[in-house]
Design a protein around this motif. Structure first.
Motif, PDB file in Angstrom:
ATOM      1  N   ARG A 141       0.854  -1.185   0.000  1.00 17.25           N
ATOM      2  CA  ARG A 141       0.000   0.000   0.000  1.00 17.25           C
ATOM      3  C   ARG A 141       0.890   1.235   0.000  1.00 17.25           C
ATOM      4  O   ARG A 141       1.831   1.343   0.790  1.00 17.25           O
ATOM      5  N   PHE A 142       0.584   2.158  -0.902  1.00 18.02           N
ATOM      6  CA  PHE A 142       1.345   3.385  -1.061  1.00 18.02           C
ATOM      7  C   PHE A 142       0.463   4.590  -0.758  1.00 18.02           C
ATOM      8  O   PHE A 142      -0.736   4.583  -1.035  1.00 18.02           O
ATOM      9  N   VAL A 143       1.091   5.630  -0.222  1.00 15.58           N
ATOM     10  CA  VAL A 143       0.418   6.904   0.016  1.00 15.58           C
ATOM     11  C   VAL A 143       1.193   7.997  -0.713  1.00 15.58           C
ATOM     12  O   VAL A 143       2.424   7.922  -0.847  1.00 15.58           O
ATOM     13  N   VAL A 144       0.446   8.983  -1.190  1.00 20.87           N
ATOM     14  CA  VAL A 144       1.043  10.088  -1.935  1.00 20.87           C
ATOM     15  C   VAL A 144       0.038  11.227  -1.970  1.00 20.87           C
ATOM     16  O   VAL A 144      -1.160  11.015  -1.794  1.00 20.87           O
ATOM     17  N   SER A 145       0.528  12.428  -2.210  1.00 20.17           N
ATOM     18  CA  SER A 145      -0.343  13.590  -2.273  1.00 20.17           C
ATOM     19  C   SER A 145       0.249  14.648  -3.194  1.00 20.17           C
ATOM     20  O   SER A 145       1.462  14.662  -3.450  1.00 20.17           O
ATOM     21  N   ASP A 146      -0.618  15.517  -3.656  1.00 18.97           N
ATOM     22  CA  ASP A 146      -0.226  16.778  -4.297  1.00 18.97           C
ATOM     23  C   ASP A 146       0.557  16.650  -5.593  1.00 18.97           C
ATOM     24  O   ASP A 146       1.495  17.397  -5.838  1.00 18.97           O
ATOM     25  N   HIS A 147       0.108  15.749  -6.470  1.00 18.43           N
ATOM     26  CA  HIS A 147       0.714  15.708  -7.799  1.00 18.43           C
ATOM     27  C   HIS A 147       0.466  17.010  -8.561  1.00 18.43           C
ATOM     28  O   HIS A 147       1.339  17.506  -9.243  1.00 18.43           O
ATOM     29  N   THR A 190       7.857  23.307   9.826  1.00 18.89           N
ATOM     30  CA  THR A 190       6.595  22.917  10.452  1.00 18.89           C
ATOM     31  C   THR A 190       6.049  21.616   9.873  1.00 18.89           C
ATOM     32  O   THR A 190       5.496  20.795  10.614  1.00 18.89           O
ATOM     33  N   TYR A 191       6.186  21.422   8.546  1.00 18.41           N
ATOM     34  CA  TYR A 191       5.605  20.266   7.863  1.00 18.41           C
ATOM     35  C   TYR A 191       6.666  19.519   7.053  1.00 18.41           C
ATOM     36  O   TYR A 191       6.610  19.493   5.827  1.00 18.41           O
ATOM     37  N   PRO A 192       7.617  18.895   7.736  1.00 15.29           N
ATOM     38  CA  PRO A 192       8.624  18.111   7.021  1.00 15.29           C
ATOM     39  C   PRO A 192       8.039  16.772   6.566  1.00 15.29           C
ATOM     40  O   PRO A 192       6.888  16.458   6.880  1.00 15.29           O
ATOM     41  N   PHE A 193       8.829  15.988   5.876  1.00 15.96           N
ATOM     42  CA  PHE A 193       8.396  14.632   5.524  1.00 15.96           C
ATOM     43  C   PHE A 193       7.996  13.872   6.779  1.00 15.96           C
ATOM     44  O   PHE A 193       6.923  13.284   6.849  1.00 15.96           O
ATOM     45  N   LEU A 194       8.840  13.875   7.810  1.00 12.63           N
ATOM     46  CA  LEU A 194       8.526  13.141   9.034  1.00 12.63           C
ATOM     47  C   LEU A 194       8.919  13.965  10.250  1.00 12.63           C
ATOM     48  O   LEU A 194      10.064  14.400  10.361  1.00 12.63           O
ATOM     49  N   SER A 195       7.951  14.182  11.125  1.00  5.65           N
ATOM     50  CA  SER A 195       8.187  14.837  12.407  1.00  5.65           C
ATOM     51  C   SER A 195       7.798  13.854  13.499  1.00  5.65           C
ATOM     52  O   SER A 195       6.607  13.619  13.741  1.00  5.65           O
ATOM     53  N   TYR A 196       8.791  13.277  14.140  1.00  5.64           N
ATOM     54  CA  TYR A 196       8.534  12.243  15.140  1.00  5.64           C
ATOM     55  C   TYR A 196       7.722  12.799  16.315  1.00  5.64           C
ATOM     56  O   TYR A 196       6.749  12.183  16.744  1.00  5.64           O
ATOM     57  N   ASP A 197       8.121  13.940  16.822  1.00  4.90           N
ATOM     58  CA  ASP A 197       7.436  14.479  17.998  1.00  4.90           C
ATOM     59  C   ASP A 197       6.011  14.922  17.701  1.00  4.90           C
ATOM     60  O   ASP A 197       5.126  14.805  18.546  1.00  4.90           O
ATOM     61  N   GLN A 198       5.755  15.426  16.502  1.00  2.00           N
ATOM     62  CA  GLN A 198       4.411  15.831  16.112  1.00  2.00           C
ATOM     63  C   GLN A 198       3.583  14.648  15.607  1.00  2.00           C
ATOM     64  O   GLN A 198       2.389  14.791  15.356  1.00  2.00           O
ATOM     65  N   GLN A 199       4.235  13.502  15.416  1.00  2.00           N
ATOM     66  CA  GLN A 199       3.600  12.287  14.890  1.00  2.00           C
ATOM     67  C   GLN A 199       2.910  12.577  13.551  1.00  2.00           C
ATOM     68  O   GLN A 199       1.752  12.217  13.333  1.00  2.00           O
ATOM     69  N   ARG A 200       3.673  13.223  12.651  1.00  4.86           N
ATOM     70  CA  ARG A 200       3.132  13.582  11.343  1.00  4.86           C
ATOM     71  C   ARG A 200       4.072  13.133  10.234  1.00  4.86           C
ATOM     72  O   ARG A 200       5.297  13.228  10.363  1.00  4.86           O
ATOM     73  N   VAL A 201       3.457  12.703   9.119  1.00  4.23           N
ATOM     74  CA  VAL A 201       4.183  12.329   7.908  1.00  4.23           C
ATOM     75  C   VAL A 201       3.543  13.086   6.745  1.00  4.23           C
ATOM     76  O   VAL A 201       2.352  12.928   6.480  1.00  4.23           O
ATOM     77  N   ASN A 202       4.331  13.900   6.060  1.00  2.00           N
ATOM     78  CA  ASN A 202       3.885  14.679   4.912  1.00  2.00           C
ATOM     79  C   ASN A 202       4.221  13.873   3.659  1.00  2.00           C
ATOM     80  O   ASN A 202       5.396  13.627   3.373  1.00  2.00           O
ATOM     81  N   VAL A 203       3.210  13.452   2.907  1.00  3.04           N
ATOM     82  CA  VAL A 203       3.454  12.619   1.729  1.00  3.04           C
ATOM     83  C   VAL A 203       3.232  13.375   0.416  1.00  3.04           C
ATOM     84  O   VAL A 203       2.928  12.781  -0.605  1.00  3.04           O
ATOM     85  N   GLY A 204       3.425  14.691   0.442  1.00  2.00           N
ATOM     86  CA  GLY A 204       3.389  15.457  -0.793  1.00  2.00           C
ATOM     87  C   GLY A 204       4.560  15.051  -1.683  1.00  2.00           C
ATOM     88  O   GLY A 204       5.662  14.808  -1.189  1.00  2.00           O
ATOM     89  N   VAL A 205       4.324  14.958  -2.976  1.00  3.83           N
ATOM     90  CA  VAL A 205       5.377  14.504  -3.896  1.00  3.83           C
ATOM     91  C   VAL A 205       6.624  15.363  -3.810  1.00  3.83           C
ATOM     92  O   VAL A 205       7.727  14.883  -4.076  1.00  3.83           O
ATOM     93  N   ASP A 206       6.486  16.622  -3.417  1.00  2.00           N
ATOM     94  CA  ASP A 206       7.636  17.517  -3.345  1.00  2.00           C
ATOM     95  C   ASP A 206       8.653  17.100  -2.287  1.00  2.00           C
ATOM     96  O   ASP A 206       9.824  17.462  -2.386  1.00  2.00           O
TER      97      ASP A 206
END
Length: 187
Positions: free
Chosen positions: A3-9, A136-152
């Motif tokens: 399973r793959f995730v991606v965003s913002d083509h 604020t919105y990197p690919f992975l922020s461990y402390d914020q528990q966030r993953v940004n999967v924008g193609v950029d």
């Protein structure tokens, strides 16, 4: 099957090249590169969950459907540029958000991280912020528990949930990976 995730083509969106400083000379160059990198990464039996802004499709949804079919997209979490499309119009589900589980991780998936329900306390996979605010919105922020999967931030290709969870396991508190290339030091 993976399973793959991606965003913002943003297929067909000329202004996104300048807005995100994408290394393309034209929309045709961008669209071709995005498709090529997609198919270098994703196999036909893989599942692709797109977290929004497939195309610049603000009216009918036709461009979004066409591009989702081109990449073999299986599921769309609607982004702010997919507003011309509603669930039931497309040959794939269209939702505002969803929950995915992989291994011991459960992720809330949304286009805009600001739209995560207040009660959610776990990991979030999102798009929307491209590469314009990597502090604020990197690919992975461990402390914020966030993953940004924008193609950029993904080298213009999708990322598997297996890769995401492996990287999270390799991270220490405080880890802040601006893009997928920064993650290569962990594995």
């Amino acid at each position: 099957m993976s399973r793959f995730v991606v965003s913002d083509h943003h297929f067909g969106h000329a202004n996104i090249i300048k807005y995100c400083d994408r290394p393309f000379t034209s929309v045709g160059d961008m669209d071709t590169t995005l498709l090529n990198r997609h198919f270098e990464t994703v196999e036909p039996d893989d599942v692709v969950i797109h977290l929004g802004d497939v195309a610049m499709d603000m009216r009918t949804g036709e461009d979004t459907i066409e591009q989702m079919e081109a990449i073999g997209g299986d599921f769309l979490v609607q982004g702010n540029h997919d507003v011309g499309l509603s669930d039931g119009q497309a040959p794939f589900p269209v939702v505002d958000g969803c929950v995915l589980t992989h291994g011991e991780y459960t992720f809330y998936c949304t286009h805009r991280p600001e739209d995560v329900p207040d009660h959610w306390e776990g990991w979030v996979i999102h798009g929307h912020h491209h590469n314009n605010d990597l502090d604020t919105y990197p690919f992975l922020s461990y402390d914020q528990q966030r993953v940004n999967v924008g193609v950029d931030v993904l080298g213009f290709k999708p990322v598997s949930l297996e890769t995401v969870t492996t990287l999270i396991d390799e991270c220490d508190p405080g880890t802040h990976l601006k893009d997928i290339d920064a993650a290569s030091d962990l594995t």
